[in-house]
Scaffold this active site. Structure first.
Site, mmCIF file in Angstrom:
data_model
loop_
_atom_site.group_PDB
_atom_site.id
_atom_site.type_symbol
_atom_site.label_atom_id
_atom_site.label_comp_id
_atom_site.label_asym_id
_atom_site.label_seq_id
_atom_site.Cartn_x
_atom_site.Cartn_y
_atom_site.Cartn_z
ATOM 1 N N LEU A 44 -91.332 5.269 53.499
ATOM 2 C CA LEU A 44 -90.449 4.154 53.171
ATOM 3 C C LEU A 44 -91.309 2.942 52.832
ATOM 4 C CD1 LEU A 44 -87.788 4.523 56.019
ATOM 5 C CD2 LEU A 44 -87.573 5.257 53.635
ATOM 6 N N SER A 45 -90.675 1.917 52.269
ATOM 7 C CA SER A 45 -91.454 0.726 51.939
ATOM 8 C C SER A 45 -92.050 0.105 53.195
ATOM 9 C CB SER A 45 -90.611 -0.292 51.165
ATOM 10 O OG SER A 45 -89.424 -0.589 51.850
ATOM 11 N N GLU A 46 -91.338 0.193 54.336
ATOM 12 C CA GLU A 46 -91.903 -0.249 55.612
ATOM 13 C C GLU A 46 -91.393 0.593 56.772
ATOM 14 O OE1 GLU A 46 -92.515 -4.004 53.188
ATOM 15 O OE2 GLU A 46 -90.652 -2.986 53.700
ATOM 16 N N THR A 47 -92.265 0.758 57.745
ATOM 17 C CA THR A 47 -91.957 1.368 59.038
ATOM 18 C C THR A 47 -92.437 0.409 60.108
ATOM 19 O OG1 THR A 47 -92.192 3.614 58.173
ATOM 20 C CG2 THR A 47 -92.443 3.338 60.545
ATOM 21 N N HIS A 76 -87.206 -7.582 55.263
ATOM 22 C CA HIS A 76 -86.178 -6.594 55.606
ATOM 23 C C HIS A 76 -86.555 -5.823 56.875
ATOM 24 C CE1 HIS A 76 -87.892 -2.713 54.077
ATOM 25 N NE2 HIS A 76 -86.838 -2.159 54.638
#
Length: 273
Positions: A44-47, A76
């Site tokens: 994902l774009s961030e974890t 986000h």
């Protein structure tokens, strides 16, 4: 060890149309390598990883990873992680204080969902002409198509580029390898629900090409544009080009900019880390 895991969709009240963030609870004891490996695996774009705070003023500490490495702040993931922390039994109050590498970030509950107070930009102001020209070429537009540019870096490293309108933003097909840095592009709508369309493009080493809906970028764009080129309060659209329907609310109150939107849990489970 088994830890609770949530995946939270951020910046959309409609299922699966925002930007998901993977959130690992009770992450104390995990090594940086373990966190980075899990972030690469989720892709994902961030974890994010919720840890015990080291600052007594904070409710929790957050570490934020892209598939390519760690970020000092991201928007986000801040809202999605606060949502996960509250849902798991965190504070029932109206305000949450998050500790992350950029410092303390205040998050508030409101009628429209959660919102965070934008941190100060660590780099703002004018952009060298050579960088603007390089950015325009990477985006596939003429230098004359760039209406304005400003550094919008509150940790991730955004360069803000303004184009003539939303249609110009949606038409972009950038050359990722040529991007001089992470670039956030904004263009105005003539009318309708949303004031602007936003797109966020990342360098190859960051493991993401286009971030679907981006809180950090919208925060910095608000600090740049709200109250001058845009109203003090507006809604930004992002993710349209990726089949998403992100809606980011931006509000300037004096010297502060608040960024918010809907947050919804899509997955709850356990992860062995």
């Amino acid at each position: 060890m088994t830890r609770t895991f949530r995946q939270v969709d951020v910046f959309s009240s409609e299922p699966l149309l925002g930007n998901p963030v993977a959130v690992v609870h009770d992450a104390d004891g995990l090594t940086e390598d373990q966190m980075a490996a899990f972030a690469r695996w989720t892709n994902l774009s961030e974890t994010t990883f919720l840890l015990s705070p080291t600052d007594p003023a904070a409710d929790y500490r957050l570490r934020i990873f892209t598939p390519g490495g760690e970020l000092p702040f991201a928007g986000h993931p801040t809202l999605g992680s606060a949502h996960a922390w509250i849902e798991a039994g965190g504070s029932a109050g109206d305000e949450v204080i998050q500790e992350c590498a950029i410092g303390l970030v205040t998050i508030r509950r409101g009628a429209g969902g959660l919102s965070f107070r934008a941190p100060e930009r660590i780099r703002a102001g004018a952009v060298d002409e050579s960088v603007v020209a390089e950015a325009a070429a990477a985006l596939g537009v003429a230098r004359a198509d760039v209406i304005d540019a400003e550094w919008c870096d509150n940790g991730p490293g955004w360069l803000g580029i303004q184009l003539a309108d939303a249609a110009s933003v949606l038409a972009l097909r950038p050359d990722q390898a040529a991007l001089p840095t992470k670039i956030g592009v904004v263009g105005a709508y003539a009318d309708g629900e949303c004031a602007i369309e936003v797109r966020a493009f990342c360098r190859p080493e960051q493991g993401v090409f286009e971030d679907p809906v981006t809180g950090s970028l919208n925060a910095a764009l608000g600090q740049w544009l709200a109250g001058t080129k845009l109203p003090d309060e507006y809604v930004a659209s992002q993710g349209t080009a990726l089949g998403r329907r992100g809606r980011v609310s931006v509000r300037r109150i004096g010297d502060e900019v608040w960024v918010g939107g809907a947050t919804n849990t899509t997955i709850v489970g356990e992860v062995g880390l």
